[in-house]
Enzyme design. Sequence first.
Site, mmCIF file in Angstrom:
data_model
loop_
_atom_site.group_PDB
_atom_site.id
_atom_site.type_symbol
_atom_site.label_atom_id
_atom_site.label_comp_id
_atom_site.label_asym_id
_atom_site.label_seq_id
_atom_site.Cartn_x
_atom_site.Cartn_y
_atom_site.Cartn_z
ATOM 1 N N GLN A 1 -32.249 -30.103 13.982
ATOM 2 C CA GLN A 1 -33.093 -29.103 14.655
ATOM 3 C C GLN A 1 -32.416 -28.887 16.116
ATOM 4 O O GLN A 1 -32.564 -29.870 16.969
ATOM 5 C CB GLN A 1 -34.565 -29.305 14.519
ATOM 6 C CG GLN A 1 -35.262 -28.056 15.259
ATOM 7 C CD GLN A 1 -36.927 -28.381 14.984
ATOM 8 O OE1 GLN A 1 -37.205 -29.578 15.161
ATOM 9 N NE2 GLN A 1 -37.601 -27.500 15.102
ATOM 10 N N GLY A 2 -32.075 -27.602 16.611
ATOM 11 C CA GLY A 2 -31.752 -27.196 17.894
ATOM 12 C C GLY A 2 -32.825 -26.563 18.631
ATOM 13 O O GLY A 2 -32.475 -25.260 18.757
ATOM 14 N N TYR A 3 -33.814 -27.027 18.983
ATOM 15 C CA TYR A 3 -34.957 -26.438 19.612
ATOM 16 C C TYR A 3 -35.018 -26.692 21.033
ATOM 17 O O TYR A 3 -34.789 -26.049 22.109
ATOM 18 C CB TYR A 3 -36.299 -26.516 18.887
ATOM 19 C CG TYR A 3 -36.508 -25.476 17.661
ATOM 20 C CD1 TYR A 3 -35.627 -25.231 17.154
ATOM 21 C CD2 TYR A 3 -37.974 -25.106 17.569
ATOM 22 C CE1 TYR A 3 -35.899 -23.991 16.109
ATOM 23 C CE2 TYR A 3 -38.165 -24.308 16.493
ATOM 24 C CZ TYR A 3 -37.014 -23.688 15.601
ATOM 25 O OH TYR A 3 -37.440 -23.146 14.823
ATOM 26 N N SER A 4 -35.536 -27.851 21.304
ATOM 27 C CA SER A 4 -35.755 -28.388 22.775
ATOM 28 C C SER A 4 -34.672 -28.430 23.704
ATOM 29 O O SER A 4 -33.475 -28.717 23.171
ATOM 30 C CB SER A 4 -36.541 -29.738 22.627
ATOM 31 O OG SER A 4 -37.783 -29.759 22.176
ATOM 32 N N GLU B 1 -43.948 -27.037 9.714
ATOM 33 C CA GLU B 1 -43.590 -28.552 10.362
ATOM 34 C C GLU B 1 -44.675 -29.184 10.682
ATOM 35 O O GLU B 1 -45.179 -30.527 10.438
ATOM 36 C CB GLU B 1 -42.542 -28.576 11.732
ATOM 37 C CG GLU B 1 -42.327 -30.074 12.210
ATOM 38 C CD GLU B 1 -41.547 -29.667 13.341
ATOM 39 O OE1 GLU B 1 -41.244 -30.838 14.058
ATOM 40 O OE2 GLU B 1 -41.364 -28.835 13.947
ATOM 41 N N SER C 1 -46.508 -29.590 21.514
ATOM 42 C CA SER C 1 -47.522 -30.817 22.050
ATOM 43 C C SER C 1 -48.832 -30.325 21.456
ATOM 44 O O SER C 1 -49.290 -29.172 21.482
ATOM 45 C CB SER C 1 -47.446 -30.907 23.400
ATOM 46 O OG SER C 1 -47.891 -29.700 24.176
ATOM 47 N N GLU D 1 -51.561 -30.173 23.349
ATOM 48 C CA GLU D 1 -52.145 -29.285 24.458
ATOM 49 C C GLU D 1 -51.424 -27.897 24.038
ATOM 50 O O GLU D 1 -52.516 -26.981 24.060
ATOM 51 C CB GLU D 1 -51.596 -29.588 25.769
ATOM 52 C CG GLU D 1 -51.961 -31.086 26.474
ATOM 53 C CD GLU D 1 -51.285 -32.061 25.678
ATOM 54 O OE1 GLU D 1 -51.874 -33.350 25.785
ATOM 55 O OE2 GLU D 1 -50.214 -32.232 25.180
#
Length: 398
Positions: A125-128, A244, A383, A385
């Site tokens: 997965q290439g997200y962050s 997810e 996250s 939050e």
Amino acid sequence: MNLEFTAEENAFRDEVRSFIENNYPQNIERAAVQDDMTPEDMTAWHKILGEKGWSVPAWPEQYGGTGWTPTQRYIWSEENARVNAVMPLPFGVAMVGPVIYTFGNEEQKAKHLPGIKSGNTWWCQGYSEPGAGSDLASLKTTAVRDGDDYILNGQKTWTTLAQHADWGFFLCRTDPDAPKPQQGISFILVDMNTPGIEVRPIKLIDGGYEVNEVWLTDVRVPAENLIGEENKGWTYAKFLLAHERSGIAGVARSKRGVEQLKDIAKHEMLDGEPLIQDMGFATKISQLEIDLAALEITELRTLAGEQAGKGPGPESSLLKVKGTEIQQRLTELTLEAVGYYGTPDFRSFPADGSNDFPIGPDYAHSAAPTYFNMRKTSIYGGSNEIQRNIITKMVLGL
């Protein structure tokens, strides 16, 4: 909600349990305990399930799903957790697979879904990105159209197991001038063997290697690898994250973890008595079990909604927040229960970070590494939050 199993459901449990007992590779079980798993170990059970037709139970039947009811899927999770089975990696099965069969074209489905189902294709997965984690919409990796291709440039980080991946799914900025940053993002499938891709390991404090930086330098990707419409990737990304987050809850695994914690507390002593008899510690376990039971009901309701045709929505954020909090509390209590045995003896650590001389009972050896590793669960997948903001807006309407 009726939580009593029917005769047919109990028969299904017996079928599942028998299949696992007769087919789960014992060498994988030993490797998992020793934290010495190879890529082949990680995918072996997936491939066995693929041959059986059980690797993607949540998928629609037309794409290889089992057609199981929510209760059957719940039983399946429980039986795998009972033996601590190494389940199929989520990146293909639970994340990009649903995106492809929901938003992809027929050619993309035919090309990618069989490999995901069989376990023969490994995805990452290439997200962050640095500076774009919880605020994912601020990502800077670009995809510029050049004839029949996109040219990708940028950096992704915390890319789990990218060192083994055949393919990756990447969020890239295709319109830097969009009115809102979310409106200029596209969802692109990338062959990880494409020239210009460099995977750099991020070594963890214990010497482990499971996450990476991924650098993309003039990576040429066919435009046919675009999922859906250009600049609509944020929609597909949210859909993927909902799937997810539902999986992150990990109810069945936590139930198994509570059983193991109780067993540890029966063996560990406090002032001459088993720790489980200490009122303070027993109260902590009871509070954990109450929260876990409430989470289990929420998960079953979510599964029932999916069976009725309702995909995961903002309620997945509830599962993610509470599920990860329970997982972290469970590892905290386990570390508390093993006491001194859970303290790493850094004097005996070789340079590679391993500990060749563990002390104490076997159940204590993984308590500290598991505790530290589980700190990440409240961050990945969005996250906690951020999830509370989603709940406030989408569930409570505030």
